[in-house]
Design a protein around this motif. Structure first.
Motif, PDB file in Angstrom:
ATOM      1  N   ASN A  62       0.826  -1.211   0.000  1.00 50.69           N
ATOM      2  CA  ASN A  62       0.000   0.000   0.000  1.00 50.69           C
ATOM      3  C   ASN A  62       0.855   1.254   0.000  1.00 50.69           C
ATOM      4  O   ASN A  62       1.844   1.342   0.733  1.00 50.69           O
ATOM      5  N   PHE A 115       0.181   5.722  -0.174  1.00 51.96           N
ATOM      6  CA  PHE A 115      -0.863   6.742  -0.002  1.00 51.96           C
ATOM      7  C   PHE A 115      -0.295   8.136  -0.248  1.00 51.96           C
ATOM      8  O   PHE A 115       0.866   8.401   0.037  1.00 51.96           O
ATOM      9  N   TYR A 172      -1.485  12.019   0.931  1.00 47.16           N
ATOM     10  CA  TYR A 172      -2.366  12.888   1.699  1.00 47.16           C
ATOM     11  C   TYR A 172      -1.935  14.340   1.484  1.00 47.16           C
ATOM     12  O   TYR A 172      -0.776  14.613   1.194  1.00 47.16           O
ATOM     13  N   SER A 214       2.360   1.083   3.668  1.00 47.90           N
ATOM     14  CA  SER A 214       2.071   0.071   4.682  1.00 47.90           C
ATOM     15  C   SER A 214       1.927  -1.290   4.015  1.00 47.90           C
ATOM     16  O   SER A 214       1.761  -1.382   2.792  1.00 47.90           O
ATOM     17  N   PHE A 215       1.967  -2.336   4.814  1.00 45.65           N
ATOM     18  CA  PHE A 215       1.686  -3.669   4.312  1.00 45.65           C
ATOM     19  C   PHE A 215       0.191  -3.805   4.082  1.00 45.65           C
ATOM     20  O   PHE A 215      -0.620  -3.160   4.731  1.00 45.65           O
ATOM     21  N   GLY A 252      -3.144  -6.403   4.048  1.00 45.48           N
ATOM     22  CA  GLY A 252      -3.609  -7.681   4.529  1.00 45.48           C
ATOM     23  C   GLY A 252      -4.380  -7.560   5.812  1.00 45.48           C
ATOM     24  O   GLY A 252      -4.434  -6.506   6.425  1.00 45.48           O
ATOM     25  N   ASN A 303      -4.145  -5.410   9.689  1.00 43.10           N
ATOM     26  CA  ASN A 303      -3.660  -4.042   9.571  1.00 43.10           C
ATOM     27  C   ASN A 303      -2.195  -3.892   9.937  1.00 43.10           C
ATOM     28  O   ASN A 303      -1.623  -4.659  10.703  1.00 43.10           O
ATOM     29  N   SER A 304      -1.600  -2.901   9.396  1.00 45.80           N
ATOM     30  CA  SER A 304      -0.261  -2.506   9.796  1.00 45.80           C
ATOM     31  C   SER A 304      -0.216  -0.986   9.730  1.00 45.80           C
ATOM     32  O   SER A 304      -0.978  -0.376   8.976  1.00 45.80           O
ATOM     33  N   LEU A 346       0.702   2.912   8.980  1.00 42.04           N
ATOM     34  CA  LEU A 346       1.263   3.686   7.884  1.00 42.04           C
ATOM     35  C   LEU A 346       2.575   4.303   8.340  1.00 42.04           C
ATOM     36  O   LEU A 346       2.701   4.771   9.473  1.00 42.04           O
ATOM     37  N   TYR A 370     -11.285  -0.437  12.835  1.00 44.66           N
ATOM     38  CA  TYR A 370     -10.427  -1.531  12.378  1.00 44.66           C
ATOM     39  C   TYR A 370      -9.006  -1.187  12.759  1.00 44.66           C
ATOM     40  O   TYR A 370      -8.186  -0.847  11.935  1.00 44.66           O
ATOM     41  N   GLY A 371      -8.715  -1.233  14.033  1.00 42.65           N
ATOM     42  CA  GLY A 371      -7.389  -0.841  14.468  1.00 42.65           C
ATOM     43  C   GLY A 371      -7.336   0.653  14.696  1.00 42.65           C
ATOM     44  O   GLY A 371      -7.931   1.426  13.955  1.00 42.65           O
ATOM     45  N   TYR A 425      -4.588   3.832  15.556  1.00 47.44           N
ATOM     46  CA  TYR A 425      -3.170   4.145  15.520  1.00 47.44           C
ATOM     47  C   TYR A 425      -2.955   5.545  16.081  1.00 47.44           C
ATOM     48  O   TYR A 425      -3.726   6.456  15.783  1.00 47.44           O
ATOM     49  N   TYR A 437      -0.229   8.724  16.277  1.00 40.52           N
ATOM     50  CA  TYR A 437       0.946   9.306  15.652  1.00 40.52           C
ATOM     51  C   TYR A 437       1.284  10.636  16.336  1.00 40.52           C
ATOM     52  O   TYR A 437       0.412  11.301  16.906  1.00 40.52           O
ATOM     53  N   PHE A 470       4.964   7.165  13.834  1.00 46.10           N
ATOM     54  CA  PHE A 470       4.084   6.158  14.415  1.00 46.10           C
ATOM     55  C   PHE A 470       4.453   5.921  15.882  1.00 46.10           C
ATOM     56  O   PHE A 470       5.621   5.708  16.220  1.00 46.10           O
ATOM     57  N   MET A 498      -0.124   1.072  18.035  1.00 42.99           N
ATOM     58  CA  MET A 498      -1.282   0.528  17.350  1.00 42.99           C
ATOM     59  C   MET A 498      -2.082  -0.323  18.334  1.00 42.99           C
ATOM     60  O   MET A 498      -1.502  -1.110  19.087  1.00 42.99           O
ATOM     61  N   GLN A 515      -5.519  -2.916  18.558  1.00 47.86           N
ATOM     62  CA  GLN A 515      -6.447  -3.641  17.694  1.00 47.86           C
ATOM     63  C   GLN A 515      -7.585  -4.308  18.439  1.00 47.86           C
ATOM     64  O   GLN A 515      -8.678  -4.452  17.908  1.00 47.86           O
ATOM     65  N   LEU A 569      -2.066  12.732  16.545  1.00 45.65           N
ATOM     66  CA  LEU A 569      -3.181  12.367  15.683  1.00 45.65           C
ATOM     67  C   LEU A 569      -3.533  10.903  15.870  1.00 45.65           C
ATOM     68  O   LEU A 569      -2.643  10.057  16.006  1.00 45.65           O
ATOM     69  N   GLY A 621      -6.182  -2.429   5.839  1.00 39.95           N
ATOM     70  CA  GLY A 621      -5.187  -1.387   6.040  1.00 39.95           C
ATOM     71  C   GLY A 621      -5.151  -0.365   4.935  1.00 39.95           C
ATOM     72  O   GLY A 621      -4.184   0.369   4.789  1.00 39.95           O
ATOM     73  N   PHE A 654      -7.145   4.808   4.810  1.00 35.32           N
ATOM     74  CA  PHE A 654      -6.999   5.262   6.186  1.00 35.32           C
ATOM     75  C   PHE A 654      -7.650   6.624   6.388  1.00 35.32           C
ATOM     76  O   PHE A 654      -7.714   7.430   5.483  1.00 35.32           O
ATOM     77  N   PHE A 707      -7.841   9.994   9.411  1.00 27.22           N
ATOM     78  CA  PHE A 707      -7.192  10.544  10.589  1.00 27.22           C
ATOM     79  C   PHE A 707      -8.101  11.527  11.310  1.00 27.22           C
ATOM     80  O   PHE A 707      -8.958  12.176  10.696  1.00 27.22           O
TER      81      PHE A 707
END
Lengths: 114, 112
Positions: A31, A33, A35, A94-95, A97, A100-101, A103, B30-31, B33, B35, B45, B48, B50, B88, B97, B100, B102
């Motif tokens: 992934n 992105f 912004y 990010s990965f 799948g 989640n992982s 960003l 969904y999770g 995060y 920052y 980061f 996280m 979950q 954030l 994932g 996203f 924020f």
């Protein structure tokens, strides 16, 4: 450590110019992105890509296009820059799948269009 | 669409004081995060979360996610000037994932 590198920290362009913002990541992330971040509006997603040559529109794609020819590189293109595109642009990767992982972000490119 | 809200918008504390920042969603996350952003730079980061009820700590920062996975808090103990910046929260709109979103951020200033 994940490294996301944006080609320029600061960029000044004229109205009507074609602008390329480049982003490279070294962690084999699927992934990527783009912004933009503006005071009072926060981070807004322009485009994202989950694979080479794949792209999806985010919340504010108008006036922008993207290119992902290689897995590690994701380019944001302003076809004809306008003053309302003056902003801080942030690239992330990010990965992909389940589970989640996070960003991982580059340092940003502050673009000024005059 | 899922939106994230943060409170407070800004915070000024004296060095050594504890503080809490909140992040709320209208939908199950969904999770979640957290920052931190220094002015004019990218996002770093922090943590996280979950699972509902999950809590994580790193140095003097602790983050929690409520059981319903709709609210998270970030707590800083004995704040230092190095904690200053914009915090954030972020969350995925799907479970892959991607896409996203924020929160607007909380600007923290720590006075020496």
């Amino acid at each position: 450590d994940v490294k996301v590198t944006q080609s320029s920290r600061y960029l000044v362009k004229r109205t009507g110019e074609k602008v390329f913002l480049e982003c490279v990541q070294d962690m084999d992330h699927e992934n990527m992105f783009w912004y933009r971040q503006d005071p009072g509006l926060g981070l807004r997603l322009i485009y994202f890509s989950y694979d080479v040559k794949m792209k999806e529109k985010g919340d504010i794609p108008e006036g922008y296009s993207v290119s992902r020819e290689k897995k590690e590189r994701f380019s944001l293109i302003l076809e004809s820059a306008s003053t309302n595109q003056t902003s801080m642009y942030l690239c992330a990767s990010s990965f992909r799948g389940r589970g989640n992982s996070p960003l991982h972000f580059g340092n940003g490119t502050r673009l000024t269009v005059t | 669409s899922q939106e994230l809200e943060q409170s407070p918008q800004s915070l000024i504390v004296q060095e050594g004081k504890n503080l809490t920042i909140n992040c709320t969603s209208s939908k199950t996350l969904y999770g979640l995060y957290w920052y931190k952003q220094k002015y004019g730079e990218g996002l770093i980061f922090l943590m996280m979360l979950q699972k509902g009820g999950e809590e994580k700590s790193h140095e003097k920062i602790t983050a929690k996610l409520d059981e319903k996975k709709q609210q998270s808090s970030l707590h800083i103990t004995a704040s230092q000037p190095s904690h200053a910046g914009i915090y954030l929260c972020g969350a995925g709109r799907d479970n892959y994932g991607q896409n996203f979103v924020f929160g607007p951020g909380t600007r923290l200033s720590v006075l020496p």
